[in-house]
Structure formats: structure tokens, C-alpha cells
Design an enzyme around this catalytic site. Structure first.
Site, PDB file in Angstrom:
ATOM      1  N   ASP A  67       0.821  -1.219   0.000  1.00 44.30           N
ATOM      2  CA  ASP A  67       0.000   0.000   0.000  1.00 44.30           C
ATOM      3  C   ASP A  67       0.849   1.261   0.000  1.00 44.30           C
ATOM      4  O   ASP A  67       2.071   1.199   0.154  1.00 44.30           O
ATOM      5  CB  ASP A  67      -0.959   0.007   1.209  1.00 44.30           C
ATOM      6  CG  ASP A  67      -0.286  -0.494   2.498  1.00 44.30           C
ATOM      7  OD1 ASP A  67       0.953  -0.377   2.606  1.00 44.30           O
ATOM      8  OD2 ASP A  67      -0.994  -0.996   3.376  1.00 44.30           O
ATOM      9  N   ASN A 134      -7.493  -3.135  14.387  1.00 41.23           N
ATOM     10  CA  ASN A 134      -8.901  -3.325  13.998  1.00 41.23           C
ATOM     11  C   ASN A 134      -9.071  -4.510  13.036  1.00 41.23           C
ATOM     12  O   ASN A 134     -10.140  -4.700  12.470  1.00 41.23           O
ATOM     13  CB  ASN A 134      -9.459  -2.043  13.359  1.00 41.23           C
ATOM     14  CG  ASN A 134      -8.764  -1.681  12.052  1.00 41.23           C
ATOM     15  OD1 ASN A 134      -7.861  -2.392  11.595  1.00 41.23           O
ATOM     16  ND2 ASN A 134      -9.179  -0.587  11.444  1.00 41.23           N
ATOM     17  N   HIS A 136      -7.363  -5.028  10.200  1.00 41.96           N
ATOM     18  CA  HIS A 136      -7.061  -4.821   8.776  1.00 41.96           C
ATOM     19  C   HIS A 136      -5.772  -5.560   8.381  1.00 41.96           C
ATOM     20  O   HIS A 136      -4.903  -5.816   9.215  1.00 41.96           O
ATOM     21  CB  HIS A 136      -7.008  -3.329   8.406  1.00 41.96           C
ATOM     22  CG  HIS A 136      -5.826  -2.562   8.888  1.00 41.96           C
ATOM     23  ND1 HIS A 136      -5.862  -1.201   9.113  1.00 41.96           N
ATOM     24  CD2 HIS A 136      -4.551  -2.927   9.172  1.00 41.96           C
ATOM     25  CE1 HIS A 136      -4.672  -0.792   9.513  1.00 41.96           C
ATOM     26  NE2 HIS A 136      -3.861  -1.820   9.566  1.00 41.96           N
ATOM     27  N   GLU A 141      -9.651  -2.054   5.404  1.00 34.78           N
ATOM     28  CA  GLU A 141     -10.306  -1.786   6.675  1.00 34.78           C
ATOM     29  C   GLU A 141     -11.545  -2.675   6.833  1.00 34.78           C
ATOM     30  O   GLU A 141     -12.037  -3.235   5.843  1.00 34.78           O
ATOM     31  CB  GLU A 141     -10.721  -0.305   6.730  1.00 34.78           C
ATOM     32  CG  GLU A 141      -9.564   0.682   6.583  1.00 34.78           C
ATOM     33  CD  GLU A 141      -8.681   0.792   7.834  1.00 34.78           C
ATOM     34  OE1 GLU A 141      -8.588  -0.177   8.609  1.00 34.78           O
ATOM     35  OE2 GLU A 141      -8.077   1.857   8.025  1.00 34.78           O
TER      36      GLU A 141
HETATM   37  P1  PGA Z   1       2.317  -1.961  12.551  1.00 35.93           P
HETATM   38  O1  PGA Z   1       1.057  -1.924  11.613  1.00 35.93           O
HETATM   39  O2  PGA Z   1       3.276  -2.901  11.898  1.00 35.93           O
HETATM   40  O3  PGA Z   1       2.863  -0.569  12.566  1.00 35.93           O
HETATM   41  O4  PGA Z   1       1.870  -2.446  13.883  1.00 35.93           O
HETATM   42  C1  PGA Z   1       0.528  -3.122  11.141  1.00 35.93           C
HETATM   43  C2  PGA Z   1      -0.681  -2.819  10.295  1.00 35.93           C
HETATM   44  O5  PGA Z   1      -1.344  -1.801  10.517  1.00 35.93           O
HETATM   45  O6  PGA Z   1      -0.980  -3.628   9.382  1.00 35.93           O
END
Ligand code: PGA
Length: 241
Positions: A67, A134, A136, A141
Site C-alpha cells: 500500500d 482493527n 485490517h 479496513e
Molecule cells: P504496525 O502496523 O506494523 O505498525 O503495527 C501493522 C498494520 O497496521 O498492518
């Protein structure tokens, strides 16, 4: 799903890197699916170490990232292009032209279509994923259709709060991003999902033990034939209850 629990980040990161090294060694033209965020940083460090020790060669490797934020230039210090260059690509012998990240500054529909067609032509051999608090994966999302391909999404408030630590304030966190869709991710031949720390425990529990539902995007991985979850004791606390 295979679940491997590690005592510390060091051993987890080494194991994650090893999966990638095996794929690179056993394919003439390996295609890696990469991620940003805090989660894969230890793995990138271990891959750089292995490269410096002459144990892995990135000359023929191609990469696709999950992304990119919309509306910030690729040279912005918080763009995912900058993240990848600084934390990985600049330290190995990869051809930078073989590294792909969605271009989220121009026409977004065109960028999504282009990324999808590239992903159709280049099957990902191994994909690393983190998981959002959450649920995702990439920036898909809760509520994202399981059939989604690369698309533009509005980041939800929780995600923006989680990522505000990288910016001066939450107001600077972009509101939109381009993300590979869940259908793109499910096409990867092998998936390594890394979840570290108590803050990921609830999402991890729902992903593994909960219903497969679009409200918990990561739950779709229950249907993937080759997923390995690398995690630590804090993140599996609620699984063991
Ligand atoms: P993080 O994010 O590696 O910064 O914990 C993971 C994500 O949001 O997929």
C-alpha cells in the site's frame, strides 16, 4: 494456519527472514510481497544482515508493496517509498526498478488498474503481512469486500490514530491510501503474518478463532492454504485462555 510463538523479537525476525531467503534461493525470479509499519522492520534487518554475510542475493528479486498513502509525494519522509528505501532497498543489491509501490499521487483509478495488471502478471511467491488493531491487513479496513482488488480507501479513525506516531500530529496523517485488495493478497503462494505485542492480541484471536467475516478482514486468511503466523507470548495471551 501454522502458528509459531517466539520468546523474543530477535528470534521471530530471524525466522521470518529465513522464509524469504528460502523462497529467493529456490526461484530464479522470486517475487516478494512486502509491507511497511513497525512489524516487518526486524525481518528487514535480518535480511540485510544475511545479504552482508553473502547468504542471499537480491539481484533477480522483484517486489510489490501492499500500500501507499494518497496525496503525499514519494519523497515525503513518511511515504512508504521512503520507508522501503531507507529500511531495506538502499541496503541490498536489488534493482530499484524492480521494486513496486502503488503510485498514489496522480490519477488514482489509473494507478489501481496498473497495479492490478502488474499483480496479475507477477504472482507473489511470498507475502509478509502485519495486522492492524482493527483487524485490517494492508489497508483493507473492516467492511472491505473479500473480492476486492487494488483500490483507494478512506483510512478509518483507529488506523489514523495508530499511525499518528509517525507524524507530528494526527491531522498530518493522510486520510486515504491505495491498497492491494484482499483478493490480491489471497493469491500469494505463501503468507507470513507477524503479530507482536499485547495490542495485537484481540485482532489475532478474532482472525484465528472468529467467524470469517468482512468485519474482520484478516479472517479471510483462514481460507488460505499456506499461512504461517509468527507471534509472541503477549499477542497470543487471549488465545491460550
Ligand atoms: P504496525 O502496523 O506494523 O505498525 O503495527 C501493522 C498494520 O497496521 O498492518
Amino acid at each position: 494456519m501454522e502458528i509459531r510463538i517466539f520468546e523474543n523479537k530477535e528470534s521471530l525476525s530471524r525466522a521470518a527472514a529465513q522464509y524469504f531467503i528460502e523462497v529467493i534461493k529456490s526461484n530464479q525470479k522470486p517475487v516478494l510481497g512486502l509491507a511497511t509499519g513497525s512489524t516487518p522492520l526486524g525481518m528487514y534487518e535480518k535480511l540485510i544482515e544475511s545479504y552482508n554475510d553473502g547468504k542471499v542475493d537480491f539481484k533477480n528479486v522483484k517486489t510489490y508493496n501492499l500500500d501507499e498513502y494518497c496525496g503525499i509525494d514519494e519523497n515525503h519522509e513518511q511515504s512508504y517509498r521512503t520507508f522501503m528505501n531507507n529500511n531495506f532497498f538502499n541496503h541490498i543489491n536489488i534493482d530499484i526498478n524492480n521494486t513496486n509501490i502503488p503510485n498514489a499521487t496522480g490519477d488514482l483509478d489509473v494507478a489501481c488498474e496498473l497495479y492490478n495488471s502488474q499483480l496479475n502478471e507477477n504472482e507473489i511467491d511470498i507475502q509478509v503481512l502485519g495486522i492492524g488493531t482493527n483487524g485490517h491487513i494492508a489497508f483493507n479496513e473492516p467492511g472491505t469486500p473479500f473480492g476486492s482488488k487494488t483500490h483507494c480507501i478512506e483510512l478509518n479513525q483507529k488506523t489514523r490514530e495508530d499511525n499518528a506516531r509517525f507524524f507530528n500530529s494526527i491531522d498530518e496523517v493522510p486520510t486515504h491510501a491505495i491498497t492491494m485488495g484482499l483478493a490480491n493478497i489471497m493469491k500469494a503462494k505463501k503468507i507470513i503474518l507477524i503479530a507482536i505485542g499485547a495490542q495485537k492480541a484481540e485482532a489475532l484471536r478474532k482472525m484465528i478463532l472468529g467467524d470469517v467475516t468482512e468485519d474482520m478482514p484478516a479472517s479471510i486468511l483462514q481460507f488460505h492454504p499456506d499461512v504461517v503466523i509468527l507471534t509472541d507470548r503477549e499477542a497470543v495471551k487471549t488465545l491460550m485462555k
